[in-house]
Design a protein around this motif. Structure first.
Motif, PDB file in Angstrom:
ATOM      1  N   GLY A   2       8.007  56.622  45.985  1.00 39.34           N
ATOM      2  CA  GLY A   2       7.905  55.266  45.467  1.00 39.34           C
ATOM      3  C   GLY A   2       9.235  54.716  44.999  1.00 39.34           C
ATOM      4  O   GLY A   2      10.077  55.449  44.480  1.00 39.34           O
ATOM      5  N   TYR A   3       9.393  53.424  45.178  1.00 36.49           N
ATOM      6  CA  TYR A   3      10.661  52.759  44.865  1.00 36.49           C
ATOM      7  C   TYR A   3      10.880  52.678  43.354  1.00 36.49           C
ATOM      8  O   TYR A   3      10.096  52.055  42.631  1.00 36.49           O
ATOM      9  CB  TYR A   3      10.663  51.356  45.458  1.00 36.49           C
ATOM     10  CG  TYR A   3      11.944  50.585  45.268  1.00 36.49           C
ATOM     11  CD1 TYR A   3      12.931  50.612  46.244  1.00 36.49           C
ATOM     12  CD2 TYR A   3      12.171  49.835  44.119  1.00 36.49           C
ATOM     13  CE1 TYR A   3      14.111  49.910  46.084  1.00 36.49           C
ATOM     14  CE2 TYR A   3      13.344  49.128  43.952  1.00 36.49           C
ATOM     15  CZ  TYR A   3      14.313  49.170  44.935  1.00 36.49           C
ATOM     16  OH  TYR A   3      15.481  48.481  44.761  1.00 36.49           O
ATOM     17  N   GLY A   4      11.941  53.322  42.872  1.00 33.95           N
ATOM     18  CA  GLY A   4      12.326  53.212  41.475  1.00 33.95           C
ATOM     19  C   GLY A   4      11.369  53.836  40.485  1.00 33.95           C
ATOM     20  O   GLY A   4      11.440  53.563  39.278  1.00 33.95           O
ATOM     21  N   THR A   5      10.477  54.724  40.941  1.00 33.87           N
ATOM     22  CA  THR A   5       9.450  55.261  40.051  1.00 33.87           C
ATOM     23  C   THR A   5       9.964  56.365  39.125  1.00 33.87           C
ATOM     24  O   THR A   5       9.375  56.633  38.086  1.00 33.87           O
ATOM     25  CB  THR A   5       8.270  55.819  40.862  1.00 33.87           C
ATOM     26  OG1 THR A   5       8.746  56.882  41.712  1.00 33.87           O
ATOM     27  CG2 THR A   5       7.635  54.731  41.715  1.00 33.87           C
ATOM     28  N   ASN A   6      11.072  57.027  39.530  1.00 31.03           N
ATOM     29  CA  ASN A   6      11.634  58.147  38.762  1.00 31.03           C
ATOM     30  C   ASN A   6      10.579  59.242  38.534  1.00 31.03           C
ATOM     31  O   ASN A   6      10.540  59.864  37.470  1.00 31.03           O
ATOM     32  CB  ASN A   6      12.198  57.659  37.420  1.00 31.03           C
ATOM     33  CG  ASN A   6      13.310  58.575  36.900  1.00 31.03           C
ATOM     34  OD1 ASN A   6      13.857  59.386  37.630  1.00 31.03           O
ATOM     35  ND2 ASN A   6      13.640  58.442  35.632  1.00 31.03           N
ATOM     36  N   THR A   7       9.733  59.460  39.538  1.00 24.55           N
ATOM     37  CA  THR A   7       8.730  60.516  39.505  1.00 24.55           C
ATOM     38  C   THR A   7       8.910  61.435  40.712  1.00 24.55           C
ATOM     39  O   THR A   7       9.420  61.013  41.752  1.00 24.55           O
ATOM     40  CB  THR A   7       7.296  59.946  39.549  1.00 24.55           C
ATOM     41  OG1 THR A   7       7.128  59.174  40.756  1.00 24.55           O
ATOM     42  CG2 THR A   7       7.037  59.054  38.344  1.00 24.55           C
ATOM     43  N   GLU A   8       8.529  62.687  40.571  1.00 22.39           N
ATOM     44  CA  GLU A   8       8.641  63.692  41.636  1.00 22.39           C
ATOM     45  C   GLU A   8      10.051  63.661  42.241  1.00 22.39           C
ATOM     46  O   GLU A   8      11.012  64.004  41.578  1.00 22.39           O
ATOM     47  CB  GLU A   8       7.546  63.489  42.678  1.00 22.39           C
ATOM     48  CG  GLU A   8       6.139  63.657  42.091  1.00 22.39           C
ATOM     49  CD  GLU A   8       5.062  63.531  43.134  1.00 22.39           C
ATOM     50  OE1 GLU A   8       4.982  64.428  44.011  1.00 22.39           O
ATOM     51  OE2 GLU A   8       4.290  62.549  43.074  1.00 22.39           O
ATOM     52  N   SER A  24      15.456  56.779  39.710  1.00 20.23           N
ATOM     53  CA  SER A  24      15.141  55.627  38.870  1.00 20.23           C
ATOM     54  C   SER A  24      15.516  54.331  39.586  1.00 20.23           C
ATOM     55  O   SER A  24      16.338  54.314  40.508  1.00 20.23           O
ATOM     56  CB  SER A  24      15.913  55.705  37.550  1.00 20.23           C
ATOM     57  OG  SER A  24      17.296  55.490  37.777  1.00 20.23           O
ATOM     58  N   ARG A  25      14.929  53.249  39.156  1.00 21.36           N
ATOM     59  CA  ARG A  25      15.264  51.938  39.713  1.00 21.36           C
ATOM     60  C   ARG A  25      16.726  51.582  39.422  1.00 21.36           C
ATOM     61  O   ARG A  25      17.424  51.008  40.260  1.00 21.36           O
ATOM     62  CB  ARG A  25      14.335  50.870  39.125  1.00 21.36           C
ATOM     63  CG  ARG A  25      14.455  49.518  39.798  1.00 21.36           C
ATOM     64  CD  ARG A  25      13.525  48.478  39.176  1.00 21.36           C
ATOM     65  NE  ARG A  25      13.526  47.257  39.954  1.00 21.36           N
ATOM     66  CZ  ARG A  25      12.638  46.955  40.879  1.00 21.36           C
ATOM     67  NH1 ARG A  25      11.659  47.810  41.147  1.00 21.36           N
ATOM     68  NH2 ARG A  25      12.701  45.821  41.553  1.00 21.36           N
ATOM     69  N   GLU A  26      17.192  51.956  38.242  1.00 20.80           N
ATOM     70  CA  GLU A  26      18.567  51.629  37.848  1.00 20.80           C
ATOM     71  C   GLU A  26      19.583  52.247  38.792  1.00 20.80           C
ATOM     72  O   GLU A  26      20.505  51.580  39.261  1.00 20.80           O
ATOM     73  CB  GLU A  26      18.825  52.097  36.418  1.00 20.80           C
ATOM     74  CG  GLU A  26      20.212  51.733  35.906  1.00 20.80           C
ATOM     75  CD  GLU A  26      20.438  52.174  34.474  1.00 20.80           C
ATOM     76  OE1 GLU A  26      21.406  51.702  33.866  1.00 20.80           O
ATOM     77  OE2 GLU A  26      19.646  52.993  33.967  1.00 20.80           O
ATOM     78  N   ILE A  27      19.440  53.533  39.100  1.00 20.40           N
ATOM     79  CA  ILE A  27      20.419  54.186  39.970  1.00 20.40           C
ATOM     80  C   ILE A  27      20.214  53.771  41.424  1.00 20.40           C
ATOM     81  O   ILE A  27      21.170  53.673  42.199  1.00 20.40           O
ATOM     82  CB  ILE A  27      20.364  55.721  39.824  1.00 20.40           C
ATOM     83  CG1 ILE A  27      21.667  56.363  40.305  1.00 20.40           C
ATOM     84  CG2 ILE A  27      19.179  56.328  40.542  1.00 20.40           C
ATOM     85  CD1 ILE A  27      22.838  56.109  39.414  1.00 20.40           C
ATOM     86  N   THR A  28      18.975  53.481  41.818  1.00 21.10           N
ATOM     87  CA  THR A  28      18.694  53.052  43.188  1.00 21.10           C
ATOM     88  C   THR A  28      19.322  51.692  43.484  1.00 21.10           C
ATOM     89  O   THR A  28      19.817  51.457  44.592  1.00 21.10           O
ATOM     90  CB  THR A  28      17.174  52.976  43.429  1.00 21.10           C
ATOM     91  OG1 THR A  28      16.596  54.274  43.207  1.00 21.10           O
ATOM     92  CG2 THR A  28      16.850  52.515  44.836  1.00 21.10           C
ATOM     93  N   GLU A  29      19.309  50.801  42.510  1.00 21.34           N
ATOM     94  CA  GLU A  29      19.816  49.444  42.722  1.00 21.34           C
ATOM     95  C   GLU A  29      21.285  49.285  42.328  1.00 21.34           C
ATOM     96  O   GLU A  29      21.839  48.194  42.430  1.00 21.34           O
ATOM     97  CB  GLU A  29      18.950  48.448  41.952  1.00 21.34           C
ATOM     98  CG  GLU A  29      17.523  48.389  42.478  1.00 21.34           C
ATOM     99  CD  GLU A  29      16.660  47.360  41.773  1.00 21.34           C
ATOM    100  OE1 GLU A  29      17.113  46.799  40.747  1.00 21.34           O
ATOM    101  OE2 GLU A  29      15.528  47.121  42.256  1.00 21.34           O
ATOM    102  N   ALA A  30      21.913  50.368  41.898  1.00 23.82           N
ATOM    103  CA  ALA A  30      23.325  50.299  41.507  1.00 23.82           C
ATOM    104  C   ALA A  30      24.229  50.154  42.729  1.00 23.82           C
ATOM    105  O   ALA A  30      23.897  50.617  43.819  1.00 23.82           O
ATOM    106  CB  ALA A  30      23.715  51.552  40.727  1.00 23.82           C
TER     107      ALA A  30
END
Length: 209
Positions: free
Chosen positions: A186-192, A196-202
Protein backbone atom coordinates in the motif's frame (compact mmCIF):
# COMPACT_ATOMS: atom_id res chain seq x y z
CA UNK A 1 25.15 33.99 -11.34
CA UNK A 2 28.93 33.87 -11.35
CA UNK A 3 31.05 32.90 -14.35
CA UNK A 4 33.84 30.54 -13.31
CA UNK A 5 35.86 27.83 -14.98
CA UNK A 6 34.76 24.22 -14.57
CA UNK A 7 37.70 23.25 -12.35
CA UNK A 8 36.95 25.74 -9.55
CA UNK A 9 35.41 23.92 -6.60
CA UNK A 10 32.43 25.47 -4.85
CA UNK A 11 34.25 26.03 -1.59
CA UNK A 12 36.68 28.23 -3.55
CA UNK A 13 33.74 30.21 -4.94
CA UNK A 14 32.50 30.63 -1.39
CA UNK A 15 35.84 32.02 -0.21
CA UNK A 16 36.63 34.13 -3.28
CA UNK A 17 33.20 35.72 -3.80
CA UNK A 18 31.97 35.56 -0.18
CA UNK A 19 28.78 33.75 -1.17
CA UNK A 20 27.29 31.94 1.81
CA UNK A 21 23.73 31.13 0.74
CA UNK A 22 22.16 28.63 -1.66
CA UNK A 23 22.92 30.10 -5.07
CA UNK A 24 22.63 29.16 -8.74
CA UNK A 25 25.94 29.54 -10.56
CA UNK A 26 26.89 29.21 -14.21
CA UNK A 27 30.08 27.28 -14.83
CA UNK A 28 31.82 29.02 -17.73
CA UNK A 29 29.44 28.60 -20.66
CA UNK A 30 28.70 24.96 -19.91
CA UNK A 31 25.82 24.73 -17.44
CA UNK A 32 24.06 26.15 -14.40
CA UNK A 33 24.11 24.51 -10.99
CA UNK A 34 22.76 25.01 -7.49
CA UNK A 35 25.25 25.22 -4.62
CA UNK A 36 24.67 24.92 -0.87
CA UNK A 37 27.11 27.34 0.77
CA UNK A 38 25.97 26.92 4.37
CA UNK A 39 25.74 23.25 5.41
CA UNK A 40 28.86 21.92 7.18
CA UNK A 41 31.09 24.67 5.80
CA UNK A 42 29.42 24.95 2.38
CA UNK A 43 30.89 24.17 -1.01
CA UNK A 44 28.27 21.55 -2.02
CA UNK A 45 27.25 21.20 -5.70
CA UNK A 46 23.84 19.70 -6.49
CA UNK A 47 24.51 17.10 -9.19
CA UNK A 48 21.35 14.97 -9.27
CA UNK A 49 17.75 14.96 -8.07
CA UNK A 50 15.13 12.21 -8.28
CA UNK A 51 11.53 11.77 -7.19
CA UNK A 52 8.69 9.51 -8.25
CA UNK A 53 6.08 11.42 -10.27
CA UNK A 54 3.56 8.58 -10.31
CA UNK A 55 4.06 5.54 -8.10
CA UNK A 56 1.05 3.87 -9.70
CA UNK A 57 2.49 4.28 -13.21
CA UNK A 58 4.98 1.41 -12.81
CA UNK A 59 7.18 2.52 -15.71
CA UNK A 60 4.24 3.59 -17.87
CA UNK A 61 5.06 7.13 -16.71
CA UNK A 62 8.58 8.33 -16.08
CA UNK A 63 9.85 9.27 -12.64
CA UNK A 64 11.73 12.54 -12.50
CA UNK A 65 15.53 12.30 -12.69
CA UNK A 66 17.61 15.42 -13.17
CA UNK A 67 21.40 15.44 -13.48
CA UNK A 68 23.86 18.17 -14.38
CA UNK A 69 27.19 17.39 -16.09
CA UNK A 70 28.93 17.67 -12.73
CA UNK A 71 27.52 14.23 -11.90
CA UNK A 72 30.18 12.82 -14.21
CA UNK A 73 32.81 15.62 -14.28
CA UNK A 74 33.39 16.69 -10.68
CA UNK A 75 36.10 14.95 -8.69
CA UNK A 76 34.64 14.89 -5.18
CA UNK A 77 35.71 13.87 -1.70
CA UNK A 78 32.32 14.03 0.06
CA UNK A 79 28.85 12.99 -1.12
CA UNK A 80 25.74 13.99 0.87
CA UNK A 81 22.21 12.81 0.04
CA UNK A 82 19.15 14.77 1.16
CA UNK A 83 15.56 13.52 1.25
CA UNK A 84 13.51 16.68 0.75
CA UNK A 85 9.70 16.44 1.39
CA UNK A 86 7.89 17.08 -1.61
CA UNK A 87 16.82 1.81 -16.05
CA UNK A 88 19.03 -0.52 -14.32
CA UNK A 89 20.59 -3.82 -15.50
CA UNK A 90 19.31 -7.24 -14.39
CA UNK A 91 21.30 -10.32 -13.41
CA UNK A 92 24.77 -8.73 -13.26
CA UNK A 93 25.30 -9.38 -9.55
CA UNK A 94 24.13 -11.24 -6.49
CA UNK A 95 22.94 -10.00 -3.10
CA UNK A 96 24.83 -9.43 -0.76
CA UNK A 97 28.21 -10.47 -2.13
CA UNK A 98 28.22 -8.06 -5.10
CA UNK A 99 26.91 -4.99 -3.27
CA UNK A 100 29.30 -2.06 -3.25
CA UNK A 101 30.76 -0.98 0.13
CA UNK A 102 28.50 0.81 2.62
CA UNK A 103 29.86 4.09 3.98
CA UNK A 104 28.91 5.54 7.40
CA UNK A 105 27.11 8.88 7.20
CA UNK A 106 26.87 12.00 9.35
CA UNK A 107 23.32 13.32 9.70
CA UNK A 108 22.72 16.99 8.88
CA UNK A 109 19.08 16.59 9.93
CA UNK A 110 17.48 13.63 11.68
CA UNK A 111 19.24 10.51 12.98
CA UNK A 112 19.47 6.76 12.55
CA UNK A 113 16.40 6.09 14.71
CA UNK A 114 14.24 8.44 12.63
CA UNK A 115 15.55 6.81 9.45
CA UNK A 116 14.66 3.37 10.73
CA UNK A 117 10.97 4.21 11.14
CA UNK A 118 10.59 5.73 7.66
CA UNK A 119 10.55 2.18 6.27
CA UNK A 120 8.15 -0.69 6.90
CA UNK A 121 8.59 -3.00 9.92
CA UNK A 122 9.63 -5.94 7.72
CA UNK A 123 12.33 -3.83 6.08
CA UNK A 124 13.75 -2.69 9.43
CA UNK A 125 14.91 -6.23 10.13
CA UNK A 126 17.15 -6.40 7.03
CA UNK A 127 19.09 -3.15 7.11
CA UNK A 128 21.28 -1.14 9.45
CA UNK A 129 20.62 2.63 9.48
CA UNK A 130 23.40 5.21 9.37
CA UNK A 131 25.07 4.30 6.06
CA UNK A 132 24.86 4.99 2.33
CA UNK A 133 25.30 2.00 0.02
CA UNK A 134 25.85 2.17 -3.75
CA UNK A 135 24.84 -0.47 -6.31
CA UNK A 136 22.88 -3.10 -4.44
CA UNK A 137 21.14 -6.27 -5.62
CA UNK A 138 17.95 -7.90 -4.40
CA UNK A 139 16.92 -11.56 -4.10
CA UNK A 140 16.07 -11.79 -7.81
CA UNK A 141 19.44 -10.18 -8.81
CA UNK A 142 17.88 -6.88 -9.87
CA UNK A 143 20.12 -3.85 -9.27
CA UNK A 144 19.37 -0.55 -7.57
CA UNK A 145 21.54 2.57 -7.62
CA UNK A 146 21.74 3.32 -3.92
CA UNK A 147 20.34 2.79 -0.45
CA UNK A 148 20.19 6.21 1.14
CA UNK A 149 20.96 6.16 4.88
CA UNK A 150 20.91 2.36 5.27
CA UNK A 151 23.18 -0.67 4.79
CA UNK A 152 21.34 -3.83 3.64
CA UNK A 153 21.84 -6.95 5.74
CA UNK A 154 19.20 -8.88 3.79
CA UNK A 155 18.17 -9.10 0.15
CA UNK A 156 14.68 -7.59 -0.20
CA UNK A 157 16.33 -4.25 -0.93
CA UNK A 158 13.64 -3.08 -3.36
CA UNK A 159 11.59 -1.89 -0.37
CA UNK A 160 14.11 0.70 0.85
CA UNK A 161 16.65 1.32 -1.94
CA UNK A 162 16.11 3.53 -5.01
CA UNK A 163 17.14 3.89 -8.63
CA UNK A 164 15.85 0.65 -10.10
CA UNK A 165 13.72 1.59 -13.08
CA UNK A 166 14.42 -1.61 -15.00
CA UNK A 167 13.28 -5.26 -14.90
CA UNK A 168 12.28 -6.68 -11.51
CA UNK A 169 10.96 -10.25 -11.90
CA UNK A 170 8.79 -10.42 -8.76
CA UNK A 171 5.22 -9.29 -9.38
CA UNK A 172 5.96 -7.73 -12.79
CA UNK A 173 5.42 -4.81 -13.29
CA UNK A 174 4.62 -4.04 -9.66
CA UNK A 175 8.23 -3.17 -8.81
CA UNK A 176 9.05 -1.10 -11.87
CA UNK A 177 10.21 2.44 -11.07
CA UNK A 178 12.93 4.39 -9.28
CA UNK A 179 11.20 3.97 -5.90
CA UNK A 180 10.92 0.33 -6.79
CA UNK A 181 8.72 -1.31 -4.16
CA UNK A 182 8.13 1.34 -1.53
CA UNK A 183 4.38 0.66 -1.94
CA UNK A 184 4.35 -3.18 -1.81
CA UNK A 185 1.72 -3.24 0.94
CA UNK A 186 0.00 0.00 0.00
CA UNK A 187 1.05 3.53 -0.83
CA UNK A 188 2.57 5.34 2.15
CA UNK A 189 1.09 2.92 4.69
CA UNK A 190 4.39 2.25 6.54
CA UNK A 191 3.15 -1.30 7.22
CA UNK A 192 4.80 -4.66 6.44
CA UNK A 193 7.11 -3.87 3.46
CA UNK A 194 5.71 -0.42 2.58
CA UNK A 195 7.62 2.76 3.36
CA UNK A 196 6.11 5.87 4.92
CA UNK A 197 4.36 8.46 2.79
CA UNK A 198 6.95 11.05 3.82
CA UNK A 199 9.94 9.11 2.48
CA UNK A 200 8.01 7.87 -0.58
CA UNK A 201 7.10 11.41 -1.65
CA UNK A 202 10.50 12.93 -0.83
CA UNK A 203 12.85 14.24 -3.52
CA UNK A 204 16.36 12.81 -3.18
CA UNK A 205 19.10 15.39 -3.71
CA UNK A 206 22.72 14.35 -4.31
CA UNK A 207 25.54 16.85 -3.79
CA UNK A 208 29.30 16.67 -4.35
CA UNK A 209 32.10 18.56 -2.65
Amino acid sequence: KIDVTINIAQYKIRDKYHVYDGTIFSIGVLYQMFCDMTTVGGGWTLVARVHENNMYGKCTSVSFLSQNPGYFDIVAQDVPVWHVPNNSEFGIGTCITDNEPAIPIVYDTGNAIATNYQYGPNSRGIFEPGFITFRVFNTEKAAMALCSSVKPTGCHTEHFCIGGGGHFPEGVPKQCGDFTSFDWNGYGTNTEWSASREITEASVLLFYR
